[in-house]
Design an enzyme around this catalytic site. Structure first.
Site, PDB file in Angstrom:
ATOM      1  N   LYS A  19       0.824  -1.217   0.000  1.00 41.66           N
ATOM      2  CA  LYS A  19       0.000   0.000   0.000  1.00 41.66           C
ATOM      3  C   LYS A  19       0.851   1.257   0.000  1.00 41.66           C
ATOM      4  O   LYS A  19       0.565   2.203  -0.723  1.00 41.66           O
ATOM      5  CB  LYS A  19      -0.948   0.012   1.204  1.00 41.66           C
ATOM      6  CG  LYS A  19      -2.039  -1.032   1.153  1.00 41.66           C
ATOM      7  CD  LYS A  19      -2.981  -0.934   2.328  1.00 41.66           C
ATOM      8  CE  LYS A  19      -2.331  -1.056   3.674  1.00 41.66           C
ATOM      9  NZ  LYS A  19      -1.774  -2.367   3.989  1.00 41.66           N
ATOM     10  N   ARG A  93     -10.350  -0.086   8.243  1.00 46.01           N
ATOM     11  CA  ARG A  93     -10.069  -1.519   8.270  1.00 46.01           C
ATOM     12  C   ARG A  93     -11.235  -2.339   8.794  1.00 46.01           C
ATOM     13  O   ARG A  93     -11.168  -3.565   8.785  1.00 46.01           O
ATOM     14  CB  ARG A  93      -8.831  -1.811   9.112  1.00 46.01           C
ATOM     15  CG  ARG A  93      -7.564  -1.405   8.402  1.00 46.01           C
ATOM     16  CD  ARG A  93      -6.374  -2.017   9.041  1.00 46.01           C
ATOM     17  NE  ARG A  93      -5.168  -1.691   8.273  1.00 46.01           N
ATOM     18  CZ  ARG A  93      -3.963  -1.966   8.638  1.00 46.01           C
ATOM     19  NH1 ARG A  93      -3.755  -2.587   9.780  1.00 46.01           N
ATOM     20  NH2 ARG A  93      -2.939  -1.637   7.888  1.00 46.01           N
ATOM     21  N   ARG A 127      11.685  -7.716   5.818  1.00 47.00           N
ATOM     22  CA  ARG A 127      11.741  -6.254   5.713  1.00 47.00           C
ATOM     23  C   ARG A 127      12.542  -5.660   6.869  1.00 47.00           C
ATOM     24  O   ARG A 127      12.337  -6.000   8.027  1.00 47.00           O
ATOM     25  CB  ARG A 127      10.314  -5.700   5.706  1.00 47.00           C
ATOM     26  CG  ARG A 127      10.240  -4.189   5.622  1.00 47.00           C
ATOM     27  CD  ARG A 127       8.871  -3.700   5.280  1.00 47.00           C
ATOM     28  NE  ARG A 127       7.890  -3.892   6.339  1.00 47.00           N
ATOM     29  CZ  ARG A 127       6.638  -3.465   6.259  1.00 47.00           C
ATOM     30  NH1 ARG A 127       6.187  -2.851   5.186  1.00 47.00           N
ATOM     31  NH2 ARG A 127       5.804  -3.674   7.256  1.00 47.00           N
ATOM     32  N   ARG A 160      10.917  -3.929  12.396  1.00 50.30           N
ATOM     33  CA  ARG A 160       9.810  -3.481  13.233  1.00 50.30           C
ATOM     34  C   ARG A 160       9.210  -4.674  13.972  1.00 50.30           C
ATOM     35  O   ARG A 160       9.169  -5.785  13.443  1.00 50.30           O
ATOM     36  CB  ARG A 160       8.735  -2.795  12.382  1.00 50.30           C
ATOM     37  CG  ARG A 160       9.227  -1.533  11.733  1.00 50.30           C
ATOM     38  CD  ARG A 160       8.207  -0.756  10.962  1.00 50.30           C
ATOM     39  NE  ARG A 160       6.998  -1.431  10.564  1.00 50.30           N
ATOM     40  CZ  ARG A 160       6.275  -1.091   9.498  1.00 50.30           C
ATOM     41  NH1 ARG A 160       6.641  -0.093   8.730  1.00 50.30           N
ATOM     42  NH2 ARG A 160       5.165  -1.742   9.209  1.00 50.30           N
ATOM     43  N   ARG A 171      -1.521 -10.510  12.484  1.00 45.83           N
ATOM     44  CA  ARG A 171      -2.031  -9.341  11.758  1.00 45.83           C
ATOM     45  C   ARG A 171      -2.791  -9.767  10.499  1.00 45.83           C
ATOM     46  O   ARG A 171      -3.825  -9.188  10.159  1.00 45.83           O
ATOM     47  CB  ARG A 171      -0.870  -8.418  11.367  1.00 45.83           C
ATOM     48  CG  ARG A 171      -0.267  -7.685  12.530  1.00 45.83           C
ATOM     49  CD  ARG A 171       0.963  -6.905  12.122  1.00 45.83           C
ATOM     50  NE  ARG A 171       0.618  -5.781  11.270  1.00 45.83           N
ATOM     51  CZ  ARG A 171       1.443  -5.216  10.409  1.00 45.83           C
ATOM     52  NH1 ARG A 171       2.655  -5.678  10.251  1.00 45.83           N
ATOM     53  NH2 ARG A 171       1.058  -4.192   9.690  1.00 45.83           N
TER      54      ARG A 171
END
Length: 190
Positions: A19, A93, A127, A160, A171
């Site tokens: 996104k 969401r 990531r 993160r 998630r």
């Protein structure tokens, strides 16, 4: 007299679906302002505000932030962009969030990034981020020249908390359960 059309859009997709990358391209191409719920949440967490501590507890457990909290936070930020065209990234969401948004603004377009969860899991757990600049690296397809080090500053990269494997799985399950109905909501509304 200049007549200007205001265009408002929402980009949807699971966490890690791209996104942010797609939003950046859209906002640059079409001159929209970009509002990322993730950026707002991370800024509050980093500043260790009272709200940030609540948000961190939710995110670290792989849960979505409560509807009323995130809705107030995003709608408050949108007030500063009242007369602008914008793209929302990461909000709404849930159906209650979509209803809160629709109670104040008209959404002209919803963009859905449909990426398989397995691909996202591989992306997110690979990531690494340079926190000061926001530069993102991926150990599979966009690695830094030196592992664990930012190419430009030479500073350490971090992963993160919400990119760690267990959190990613939670998630993605939360996204599927809570956000998929939002797509149905917008299909019915438009």
């Amino acid at each position: 007299m200049v007549l200007r059309t205001v265009f408002r859009a929402v980009i949807m997709g699971p966490p890690g679906s791209g996104k942010g990358t797609v939003s950046d391209r859209i906002t640059k191409t079409f001159g929209l302002k970009h509002l990322s719920s993730g950026d707002i949440l991370r800024a509050n967490i980093e500043a260790k505000t009272e709200l940030g501590l609540l948000l961190k507890a939710c995110i670290d457990q792989g849960q979505l932030v409560p509807d009323d909290v995130i809705s107030r936070l995003i709608l408050s930020n949108l007030r500063h962009m009242q007369d602008s065209s914008w793209l929302l990234d990461g909000f709404p969401r849930t159906v209650p969030q979509a209803e809160a948004l629709d109670g104040v603004y008209t959404v002209d377009s919803v963009i859905n990034l449909n990426v398989p969860f397995q691909t996202i899991q591989e992306r997110l757990t690979s990531r690494w981020v340079h926190l000061a600049s926001g530069r993102v690296y991926n150990t599979h397809f966009n690695p830094p020249r030196v592992p664990g080090v930012d190419d430009i500053t030479g500073e350490a990269l971090t992963q993160r908390d919400d990119d760690k494997p267990d959190t990613v799985t939670r998630r993605l399950k939360a996204y599927e359960h809570q956000t998929q109905p939002v797509l149905e909501y917008y299909r019915r509304e438009n």
